[in-house]
Motif scaffolding. Structure first.
Motif, PDB file in Angstrom:
ATOM      1  N   ALA A 160      38.567 -20.225 -16.310  1.00 50.31           N
ATOM      2  CA  ALA A 160      39.981 -20.260 -15.948  1.00 50.31           C
ATOM      3  C   ALA A 160      40.370 -21.593 -15.313  1.00 50.31           C
ATOM      4  CB  ALA A 160      40.306 -19.128 -14.975  1.00 50.31           C
ATOM      5  N   ASP A 161      41.606 -21.978 -15.563  1.00 50.38           N
ATOM      6  CA  ASP A 161      42.227 -23.101 -14.860  1.00 50.38           C
ATOM      7  C   ASP A 161      42.856 -22.491 -13.608  1.00 50.38           C
ATOM      8  OD1 ASP A 161      43.424 -25.456 -14.073  1.00 50.38           O
ATOM      9  OD2 ASP A 161      45.072 -25.312 -15.508  1.00 50.38           O
ATOM     10  N   VAL A 162      42.290 -22.795 -12.439  1.00 46.33           N
ATOM     11  CA  VAL A 162      42.679 -22.140 -11.193  1.00 46.33           C
ATOM     12  C   VAL A 162      43.427 -23.112 -10.291  1.00 46.33           C
ATOM     13  CG1 VAL A 162      41.851 -20.876  -9.163  1.00 46.33           C
ATOM     14  CG2 VAL A 162      40.642 -20.656 -11.347  1.00 46.33           C
ATOM     15  N   LEU A 163      44.540 -22.661  -9.736  1.00 49.82           N
ATOM     16  CA  LEU A 163      45.284 -23.421  -8.741  1.00 49.82           C
ATOM     17  C   LEU A 163      45.156 -22.701  -7.407  1.00 49.82           C
ATOM     18  CD1 LEU A 163      47.189 -25.658  -7.801  1.00 49.82           C
ATOM     19  CD2 LEU A 163      49.109 -24.267  -8.614  1.00 49.82           C
ATOM     20  N   PHE A 164      44.512 -23.350  -6.440  1.00 55.29           N
ATOM     21  CA  PHE A 164      44.308 -22.791  -5.101  1.00 55.29           C
ATOM     22  C   PHE A 164      45.429 -23.299  -4.206  1.00 55.29           C
ATOM     23  CE2 PHE A 164      42.638 -22.830  -0.794  1.00 55.29           C
ATOM     24  CZ  PHE A 164      41.879 -21.680  -0.693  1.00 55.29           C
ATOM     25  N   ILE A 165      46.190 -22.397  -3.609  1.00 56.50           N
ATOM     26  CA  ILE A 165      47.298 -22.783  -2.732  1.00 56.50           C
ATOM     27  C   ILE A 165      46.968 -22.390  -1.301  1.00 56.50           C
ATOM     28  CG2 ILE A 165      49.715 -22.375  -2.150  1.00 56.50           C
ATOM     29  CD1 ILE A 165      50.284 -22.095  -5.108  1.00 56.50           C
ATOM     30  N   ALA A 166      46.856 -23.395  -0.434  1.00 53.38           N
ATOM     31  CA  ALA A 166      46.565 -23.170   0.982  1.00 53.38           C
ATOM     32  C   ALA A 166      47.885 -23.112   1.735  1.00 53.38           C
ATOM     33  CB  ALA A 166      45.680 -24.296   1.515  1.00 53.38           C
ATOM     34  N   VAL A 167      48.328 -21.904   2.060  1.00 55.15           N
ATOM     35  CA  VAL A 167      49.626 -21.751   2.728  1.00 55.15           C
ATOM     36  C   VAL A 167      49.600 -22.394   4.102  1.00 55.15           C
ATOM     37  CG1 VAL A 167      51.260 -20.079   3.676  1.00 55.15           C
ATOM     38  CG2 VAL A 167      50.240 -19.695   1.424  1.00 55.15           C
ATOM     39  N   ASP A 168      48.536 -22.154   4.862  1.00 50.94           N
ATOM     40  CA  ASP A 168      48.436 -22.722   6.208  1.00 50.94           C
ATOM     41  C   ASP A 168      47.724 -24.072   6.234  1.00 50.94           C
ATOM     42  OD1 ASP A 168      49.808 -20.672   7.292  1.00 50.94           O
ATOM     43  OD2 ASP A 168      48.138 -19.734   8.348  1.00 50.94           O
ATOM     44  N   GLY A 169      47.208 -24.521   5.088  1.00 53.65           N
ATOM     45  CA  GLY A 169      46.539 -25.814   5.029  1.00 53.65           C
ATOM     46  C   GLY A 169      45.327 -25.922   5.930  1.00 53.65           C
ATOM     47  N   ARG A 170      44.461 -24.903   5.902  1.00 62.54           N
ATOM     48  CA  ARG A 170      43.279 -24.892   6.773  1.00 62.54           C
ATOM     49  C   ARG A 170      42.389 -26.098   6.479  1.00 62.54           C
ATOM     50  NH1 ARG A 170      38.264 -20.626   6.326  1.00 62.54           N
ATOM     51  NH2 ARG A 170      36.830 -21.814   7.613  1.00 62.54           N
ATOM     52  N   PRO A 171      42.017 -26.884   7.504  1.00 61.51           N
ATOM     53  CA  PRO A 171      41.150 -28.064   7.287  1.00 61.51           C
ATOM     54  C   PRO A 171      39.787 -27.659   6.724  1.00 61.51           C
ATOM     55  CG  PRO A 171      42.163 -28.129   9.466  1.00 61.51           C
ATOM     56  CD  PRO A 171      42.427 -26.760   8.914  1.00 61.51           C
ATOM     57  N   GLY A 172      39.229 -28.509   5.891  1.00 58.48           N
ATOM     58  CA  GLY A 172      37.892 -28.299   5.369  1.00 58.48           C
ATOM     59  C   GLY A 172      37.831 -27.556   4.048  1.00 58.48           C
ATOM     60  N   MET A 173      38.932 -26.944   3.630  1.00 59.23           N
ATOM     61  CA  MET A 173      38.887 -26.173   2.394  1.00 59.23           C
ATOM     62  C   MET A 173      38.724 -27.072   1.170  1.00 59.23           C
ATOM     63  SD  MET A 173      38.796 -23.136   3.326  1.00 59.23           S
ATOM     64  CE  MET A 173      38.861 -22.434   1.678  1.00 59.23           C
ATOM     65  N   GLY A 174      39.299 -28.267   1.212  1.00 57.75           N
ATOM     66  CA  GLY A 174      39.169 -29.183   0.085  1.00 57.75           C
ATOM     67  C   GLY A 174      37.720 -29.530  -0.187  1.00 57.75           C
ATOM     68  N   ALA A 175      36.977 -29.858   0.863  1.00 58.83           N
ATOM     69  CA  ALA A 175      35.563 -30.195   0.702  1.00 58.83           C
ATOM     70  C   ALA A 175      34.767 -28.999   0.192  1.00 58.83           C
ATOM     71  CB  ALA A 175      34.993 -30.680   2.039  1.00 58.83           C
ATOM     72  N   LEU A 176      35.082 -27.798   0.696  1.00 61.41           N
ATOM     73  CA  LEU A 176      34.375 -26.602   0.254  1.00 61.41           C
ATOM     74  C   LEU A 176      34.624 -26.340  -1.231  1.00 61.41           C
ATOM     75  CD1 LEU A 176      32.573 -24.275   1.255  1.00 61.41           C
ATOM     76  CD2 LEU A 176      34.659 -22.974   1.733  1.00 61.41           C
ATOM     77  N   LEU A 177      35.822 -26.675  -1.698  1.00 56.15           N
ATOM     78  CA  LEU A 177      36.173 -26.484  -3.104  1.00 56.15           C
ATOM     79  C   LEU A 177      35.674 -27.620  -3.991  1.00 56.15           C
ATOM     80  CD1 LEU A 177      39.800 -25.130  -2.650  1.00 56.15           C
ATOM     81  CD2 LEU A 177      37.876 -23.856  -3.604  1.00 56.15           C
ATOM     82  N   GLY A 178      35.103 -28.652  -3.361  1.00 58.06           N
ATOM     83  CA  GLY A 178      34.501 -29.731  -4.134  1.00 58.06           C
ATOM     84  C   GLY A 178      35.326 -30.985  -4.255  1.00 58.06           C
ATOM     85  N   GLY A 179      36.396 -31.110  -3.455  1.00 58.94           N
ATOM     86  CA  GLY A 179      37.254 -32.287  -3.570  1.00 58.94           C
ATOM     87  C   GLY A 179      37.651 -32.860  -2.228  1.00 58.94           C
ATOM     88  N   ARG A 180      38.781 -33.562  -2.237  1.00 58.57           N
ATOM     89  CA  ARG A 180      39.287 -34.162  -1.011  1.00 58.57           C
ATOM     90  C   ARG A 180      40.102 -33.145  -0.220  1.00 58.57           C
ATOM     91  NH1 ARG A 180      42.103 -39.617  -3.072  1.00 58.57           N
ATOM     92  NH2 ARG A 180      43.210 -38.084  -4.349  1.00 58.57           N
ATOM     93  N   GLU A 181      40.540 -33.555   0.973  1.00 58.99           N
ATOM     94  CA  GLU A 181      41.361 -32.674   1.799  1.00 58.99           C
ATOM     95  C   GLU A 181      42.613 -32.264   1.021  1.00 58.99           C
ATOM     96  OE1 GLU A 181      41.551 -30.293   4.831  1.00 58.99           O
ATOM     97  OE2 GLU A 181      40.020 -31.865   4.820  1.00 58.99           O
ATOM     98  N   ILE A 182      42.986 -31.000   1.143  1.00 58.31           N
ATOM     99  CA  ILE A 182      44.128 -30.478   0.402  1.00 58.31           C
ATOM    100  C   ILE A 182      45.431 -31.032   0.976  1.00 58.31           C
ATOM    101  CG2 ILE A 182      45.406 -28.375  -0.198  1.00 58.31           C
ATOM    102  CD1 ILE A 182      42.720 -26.889  -0.129  1.00 58.31           C
TER     103      ILE A 182
END
Length: 322
Positions: free
Chosen positions: A43-65
């Motif tokens: 699947a082509d997945v779009l992850f939307i961080a409503v509160d913009g929690r720090p560190g999620m970008g790195a956990l997902l494999g990329g840069r800060e969201i």
């Protein structure tokens, strides 16, 4: 054509997955694991961080969201994970653009007017964010949009903002937006919720209440209920340390026996509590229950996320009665 793994089918049973739970239960991590599991399935997945929690970008494999749609990683199996946040003022500007308000006027209005309008219209900021998600879903922006919702105390007001505003706004574009969001939330082919708790009394109670509020009352379709950070069953806990030592021909000091018995008692207590709480959940809810393993790490990394993604689809969303 996207490959379908039977165990992962439920993940993409709707276009939008809203993941919510009490603060501290790991709902953001579960949202990331769901995104990874769906991407592994192609699947082509779009992850939307409503509160913009720090560190999620790195956990997902990329840069800060950020508020820009950026690819976090491409996954073996043909899928990918993108991520972004949706600030309310940006959603307001996009909404004005959708309604035909021009560039300079739109930027001025979204910057200057939103705080005043939001203060006079409780729930409007939530509605604007949900409205943007609705537009992304309508435009087919991804196979699956995973929404990392605010913690449980704010999750219900966030999701209920559309119905709340529909009750107080009788006409105009806000009512139109609220009705369109409500239509998305009420359609299980378009949107469902993944609710998360820990195997403890208060989080399970709040999960039961949230499931009743969103599923039974609001009519939002519910995916399997996730009980996160579950301790593994260990048959050896039924043996006393002295008995276990004798079976392995090991001699223990009295202090070692006491320390091991204390640790074993703690383990037995946690497992008993865990079984009781999962049984309490399954007694009152008909949804399937998925138990995710406890990962003993102060900071989760991508390998840990991979393990959680594996566990999330291991039984195909099968019910776990403890």
């Amino acid at each position: 054509m996207r490959r379908v793994n039977e165990g992962a089918q439920w993940l993409t049973s709707a276009h939008v997955m809203i993941v919510a739970g009490k603060g501290g239960v790991g709902s953001s991590t579960v949202a990331a694991a769901a995104a990874l599991a769906a991407a592994r399935d192609g699947a082509d997945v779009l992850f939307i961080a409503v509160d913009g929690r720090p560190g999620m970008g790195a956990l997902l494999g990329g840069r800060e969201i950020s508020d820009r749609d950026e690819t976090m990683q491409r996954v073996d199996g043909g899928g990918r994970i993108r991520a972004r946040s949706i600030p309310a003022d940006q959603a307001f500007g996009d909404y004005l653009e959708l309604k035909g308000v021009g560039g300079i006027l739109r930027r001025a209005a979204s910057a200057a007017s939103l705080p005043m309008i939001a203060a006079a219209t409780p729930g409007l900021e939530h509605l604007l964010v949900l409205g943007k998600i609705k537009e992304l879903e309508k435009d087919g922006a991804a196979d699956l949009i995973v929404v990392d919702a605010p913690p449980a105390g704010h999750a219900a007001p966030f999701i209920r903002s559309a119905s709340g505003l529909s009750d107080v706004v009788k006409s105009g574009p806000v009512l139109d937006q609220a009705q369109e969001v409500s239509e998305m939330l009420a359609d299980p082919d378009r949107c469902r919720a993944l609710l998360v708790a820990l195997p403890e009394e208060t989080p399970i109670t709040e999960l039961i209440e949230l499931a009743a509020d969103l599923g039974d009352d609001l009519g939002l379709g519910l995916l399997p209920l996730v009980v996160n950070a579950c301790w593994p069953d260990r048959a050896g806990l039924d043996k006393s340390p002295a008995m276990a030592a004798r079976s392995h021909k090991v001699k223990l000091t009295e202090s070692a026996k006491a320390a091991l018995e204390s640790a074993a008692e703690f383990g037995r207590s946690r497992l008993t509590q865990q079984r009781e709480q999962i049984e309490r959940l399954t007694a009152v809810r008909d949804e399937e229950v998925i138990a995710l393993p406890r990962i003993a790490s102060p900071r989760l990394d991508r390998d840990d996320l991979s393990s959680l993604a594996d566990a999330l689809v291991a039984d195909g969303g099968g019910r776990d009665d403890g």
